[in-house]
Scaffold this active site. Sequence first.
Site, PDB file in Angstrom:
ATOM      1  CG  HIS A 115      -1.693   1.324   1.500  1.00 13.65           C
ATOM      2  ND1 HIS A 115      -2.211   1.936   0.273  1.00 13.65           N
ATOM      3  CD2 HIS A 115      -1.799   2.189   2.386  1.00 13.65           C
ATOM      4  CE1 HIS A 115      -2.994   2.959   0.736  1.00 13.65           C
ATOM      5  NE2 HIS A 115      -2.652   3.171   1.965  1.00 13.65           N
ATOM      6  CG  HIS A 142      -0.955   7.392   0.698  1.00  9.89           C
ATOM      7  ND1 HIS A 142      -2.171   8.017   0.692  1.00  9.89           N
ATOM      8  CD2 HIS A 142      -0.982   6.137   1.404  1.00  9.89           C
ATOM      9  CE1 HIS A 142      -3.120   7.239   1.938  1.00  9.89           C
ATOM     10  NE2 HIS A 142      -2.360   6.065   2.107  1.00  9.89           N
ATOM     11  CG  ASP A 170       3.837  -5.421 -21.670  1.00  8.87           C
ATOM     12  OD1 ASP A 170       3.316  -6.104 -22.849  1.00  8.87           O
ATOM     13  OD2 ASP A 170       4.910  -4.648 -22.052  1.00  8.87           O
ATOM     14  CG  HIS A 179      -7.309   5.289   0.848  1.00 10.38           C
ATOM     15  ND1 HIS A 179      -7.641   4.161   1.704  1.00 10.38           N
ATOM     16  CD2 HIS A 179      -5.724   5.779   1.386  1.00 10.38           C
ATOM     17  CE1 HIS A 179      -6.566   4.119   2.674  1.00 10.38           C
ATOM     18  NE2 HIS A 179      -5.644   4.877   2.380  1.00 10.38           N
ATOM     19  CE1 TYR A 185       9.448  -8.301 -22.408  1.00  6.84           C
ATOM     20  CE2 TYR A 185       9.389  -9.308 -20.208  1.00  6.84           C
ATOM     21  CZ  TYR A 185       9.645  -8.231 -21.042  1.00  6.84           C
ATOM     22  OH  TYR A 185      10.478  -7.047 -20.548  1.00  6.84           O
TER      23      TYR A 185
END
Length: 232
Positions: free
Chosen positions: A96, A98, A121, A172, A230
């Site tokens: 998580h 910001h 991708d 958020h 790839y």
Amino acid sequence: MEKYSHIMEEAYEANMQLPKLGLVLFTFGNVSAADRSLGVFAIKPSGIPYQQLSPADMVIVDFEGNTVAGSLRPSSDTKTHAVLYKYWQEIGGIVHTHSVYGTAWAQSQRDIPIFGTTHADYNTVDIPCAPPMEDDMIKGNYELETGFQIMNCFKERSLDYKEVEMVLVGNHAPFTWGKNADKAVHNSAVLEQIAQMALLTEQINPQAPRLKEALIRKHYERKHGPDSYYGQ
């Protein structure tokens, strides 16, 4: 704590990548690393600057959000991590942040459109933005409810968390996940790059079209399809 040392080290190393990649300011982020066989995850302690962290500072938490080991308080987002680990059982790491561009899209309550092959991708769909949390959820166990906010978004859109490993939480910020903490950090950096490129795309051409389906499938499947070619 010895039996948890491997995930404490994994969580520490992953957390240290966040400032290096420019994904956090001060203590605005966290990474966790899970051990499914033990039913626990290691997560960054709350409010400790990254430069002061060590592997021994990581806090061990079970999938109900209870602290199992560690002398520090776990991240304030711990219950969100716990919910996702509990119900999405193939996740091994969660991030998580910001980060600036991802958070800007979240604050705009907009999905990040799939404009180009870089996005394709990693995903065949727009990066979803979960609707802002309902008032009754906000008044309840907020961090716990954030986990359900994310899962509800995926359920409503019929998205598979094993294919779409990133989300914006409306008003958020971003969450990402993966098979381990390193992959979750990788996805967090990718989300931020895609968010920045999408913003620039709309500034250059406000009528920029969505990437056509043939290119979406080609770029996704060459990395993730049954005949992927790839990489090594």
